[in-house]
Design a protein around this motif. Structure first.
Motif, mmCIF file in Angstrom:
data_model
loop_
_atom_site.group_PDB
_atom_site.id
_atom_site.type_symbol
_atom_site.label_atom_id
_atom_site.label_comp_id
_atom_site.label_asym_id
_atom_site.label_seq_id
_atom_site.Cartn_x
_atom_site.Cartn_y
_atom_site.Cartn_z
ATOM 1 N N GLY A 1 0.786 -1.231 0.000
ATOM 2 C CA GLY A 1 0.000 0.000 0.000
ATOM 3 C C GLY A 1 0.809 1.267 0.000
ATOM 4 N N HIS A 2 2.131 1.178 0.060
ATOM 5 C CA HIS A 2 2.953 2.374 0.117
ATOM 6 C C HIS A 2 3.222 2.943 -1.278
ATOM 7 N N PHE A 3 3.481 4.245 -1.300
ATOM 8 C CA PHE A 3 3.889 4.944 -2.519
ATOM 9 C C PHE A 3 5.406 5.130 -2.415
ATOM 10 N N ILE A 4 6.129 4.509 -3.328
ATOM 11 C CA ILE A 4 7.586 4.447 -3.241
ATOM 12 C C ILE A 4 8.216 5.114 -4.454
ATOM 13 N N ALA A 5 9.179 5.989 -4.200
ATOM 14 C CA ALA A 5 9.922 6.657 -5.263
ATOM 15 C C ALA A 5 11.372 6.212 -5.198
ATOM 16 N N GLY A 6 11.913 5.801 -6.330
ATOM 17 C CA GLY A 6 13.291 5.337 -6.355
ATOM 18 C C GLY A 6 14.086 5.961 -7.490
ATOM 19 N N GLY A 7 15.358 6.163 -7.247
ATOM 20 C CA GLY A 7 16.218 6.750 -8.256
ATOM 21 C C GLY A 7 16.821 5.714 -9.177
ATOM 22 N N ASP A 8 15.992 4.820 -9.700
ATOM 23 C CA ASP A 8 16.456 3.778 -10.608
ATOM 24 C C ASP A 8 15.268 3.264 -11.402
ATOM 25 N N SER A 9 15.496 2.906 -12.647
ATOM 26 C CA SER A 9 14.381 2.499 -13.509
ATOM 27 C C SER A 9 13.732 1.196 -13.066
ATOM 28 N N HIS A 10 14.441 0.371 -12.285
ATOM 29 C CA HIS A 10 13.850 -0.887 -11.844
ATOM 30 C C HIS A 10 13.204 -0.802 -10.463
ATOM 31 N N THR A 11 12.940 0.417 -10.013
ATOM 32 C CA THR A 11 12.178 0.622 -8.779
ATOM 33 C C THR A 11 10.869 -0.167 -8.756
ATOM 34 N N PRO A 12 10.173 -0.382 -9.895
ATOM 35 C CA PRO A 12 8.925 -1.156 -9.846
ATOM 36 C C PRO A 12 9.040 -2.533 -9.216
ATOM 37 N N MET A 13 10.258 -3.051 -9.010
ATOM 38 C CA MET A 13 10.409 -4.357 -8.355
ATOM 39 C C MET A 13 9.689 -4.392 -7.017
ATOM 40 N N ALA A 14 9.619 -3.241 -6.340
ATOM 41 C CA ALA A 14 8.935 -3.166 -5.049
ATOM 42 C C ALA A 14 7.429 -3.379 -5.182
ATOM 43 N N GLY A 15 6.909 -3.262 -6.390
ATOM 44 C CA GLY A 15 5.480 -3.477 -6.615
ATOM 45 C C GLY A 15 5.038 -4.896 -6.354
ATOM 46 N N ALA A 16 5.981 -5.829 -6.241
ATOM 47 C CA ALA A 16 5.633 -7.209 -5.905
ATOM 48 C C ALA A 16 4.944 -7.302 -4.553
ATOM 49 N N PHE A 17 5.121 -6.269 -3.718
ATOM 50 C CA PHE A 17 4.544 -6.251 -2.373
ATOM 51 C C PHE A 17 3.221 -5.500 -2.304
ATOM 52 N N GLY A 18 2.671 -5.140 -3.467
ATOM 53 C CA GLY A 18 1.432 -4.370 -3.459
ATOM 54 C C GLY A 18 1.660 -2.905 -3.195
ATOM 55 N N ALA A 19 2.840 -2.412 -3.556
ATOM 56 C CA ALA A 19 3.154 -0.986 -3.442
ATOM 57 C C ALA A 19 3.126 -0.356 -4.824
ATOM 58 N N TYR A 20 2.882 0.959 -4.867
ATOM 59 C CA TYR A 20 3.079 1.692 -6.119
ATOM 60 C C TYR A 20 4.515 2.191 -6.091
#
Length: 436
Positions: free
Chosen positions: A121-140
């Motif tokens: 449920g968290h909104f996550i911003a990352g300084g890398d193009s593969h930041t979406p990997m965190a979406g496996a946990f139900g995060a944006y």
């Protein structure tokens, strides 16, 4: 359906964005301001980019407890410039009070989940193009450029246009030797790489049966597909993974409620049968130039590389060992293995996986982005051919522009290392069963 209604059905992505925006409901195309739950960067994209902006503005981090830094690109330093970059990262972490600083212990996209810092449920911003990997946990989770990230860590917020969602359902059980990486290479061919302004949601019985590290592969390579992010709804697998890392989800019911509503609107829905999927190989020089492993001709290799956030997790090393146990790397082939984190290396050593890999002739490299990002050991010379478990094979990414990089799962990479050429890993796995 009136998507402007505050009670309109929403997708998983829309629900997470609505929470971050303080809204009851959102709809695709709305431009909103979202509050950041967690921000991170690595040694290449973080402090050396952020510091000038923060100093010019005379501000610090909006909340140092919600910012993480990971050194993973320039590690270990191979020259004075790399050493200086790493020194600056360490100084920045001290100066700005970044408690979640992970220095030379692995790749950010795996290290952060290993420490329970990625939350449903968290909104996550990352300084890398593969930041979406965190979406496996139900995060944006989305990647941002240096200027945007500097603004994010200074203010704790960002703007976005709510994306539409493309849903991909996979049902059925994999054949032996077929894994999440094969799904992603298949999708690169089927959906293409130009899917901007949309998010991809993975679902279905195949996804439900996957471990968290395998779900991370799906979310990670949303970047290759061109989606804004990739996401999987949280479930008991998610909760068990986080609980095992001493970071339990306190309100599991709220996390489960993030699941897409049954009557929500998707841009498109695609359905596939995992039981019919063969091992997939991406040919040079694009992740969508894909064919089944058994459809390729005779392609001899010089190097096999098992590395990167997407391809050198513990499960990936287990896959490689399953193929390599009792076998030898083919003469003239270099098999390089760079575990995605030091925790991965430690557990692989405890399980005897490292011994099996090294006995087969593999060379162990430090944890880090390494050759995947064109840094450190394992780069290719002109004319060399490599098969890699990484996520990209663009021209020149892993060394010389005239080298050729093929992408495959750890099963496919290990099988090629043994055969000296790209082969269908199912053949070697079947031989293993016959011998047993």
């Amino acid at each position: 359906m009136d998507r402007s209604s505050p009670i309109a059905a929403m997708t998983l992505v829309e629900k997470v964005i609505a929470r971050a925006a303080g809204r009851e409901a959102v709809r695709p195309g709305e431009i909103l301001t979202a509050q950041i739950d967690f921000a991170f960067a690595h040694d290449s994209s973080g402090p050396r980019r952020w510091r000038p902006y923060l100093e010019n503005l005379g501000v610090g981090l909006w909340d140092a407890s919600k910012v993480a830094l990971v050194s993973d690109h320039y590690v270990p330093a191979v020259d004075a410039e790399s050493a200086a970059i790493l020194s600056d990262v360490r100084a920045f972490a001290r100066q700005y009070g970044v408690g979640a600083f992970f220095d030379m212990v692995g790749i950010c996209h795996l290290v952060l989940p290993e420490h329970g810092l990625i939350r449903p449920g968290h909104f996550i911003a990352g300084g890398d193009s593969h930041t979406p990997m965190a979406g496996a946990f139900g995060a944006y989770a989305a990647g941002y450029g240096a200027t945007d990230m500097a603004a994010i860590v200074a203010t704790g917020e960002t703007w976005l246009s709510v994306p539409e969602t493309v849903r991909v359902d996979w049902s059925g059980a994999f054949q032996p030797g077929v894994v999440a990486k094969d799904i992603m290479l298949f999708l690169c061919r089927e959906l293409g790489l130009d899917n901007a302004f949309a998010a991809i949601e993975y679902a279905g019985s195949t996804v439900a049966a996957m471990s968290m590290p395998e779900r991370m592969v799906l979310a990670n390579m949303a970047a290759e597909l061109g989606f804004e992010t990739g996401i999987v709804a949280p479930d008991q697998v998610t909760f068990d993974y986080l609980a095992a890392r001493h970071a339990p989800v306190e309100d599991e019911a709220a996390a489960l409620a993030l699941r897409s509503d049954t009557d929500c609107a998707y841009r498109a829905v695609h359905r596939f049968d995992a039981a019919t999927l063969a091992p997939q190989i991406a040919r040079p020089h694009a992740p969508d130039n894909v064919a089944s492993a058994d459809e390729l001709g005779e392609i001899t290799i010089d190097q096999a590389y098992i590395g990167a956030c997407v391809g050198a997790k513990l499960g990936d090393l287990r896959m490689a060992a399953e193929v390599l146990q009792g076998r030898k790397v083919a003469p003239g082939v270099r098999l390089l293995i760079a575990p995605a984190s030091s925790a991965t290396t430690e557990q692989a050593a405890r399980e005897g996986i490292l011994a099996a890999l090294l006995e087969a002739g593999a060379v162990l490299l430090p944890s880090g982005c390494g050759a995947c990002a064109g840094m450190g050991a394992g780069l290719l010379a002109a004319g060399e051919v490599c098969i890699s478990s990484t996520n990209r094979n663009f021209r020149g990414r892993m060394g010389h522009k005239d080298a050729e990089v093929y992408l495959g799962s750890p099963y496919s990479v290990a099988a090629a290392a043994v055969a000296g050429r790209i082969v269908d890993p199912r053949v070697l796995l079947a031989d293993r069963k016959i011998a047993a």
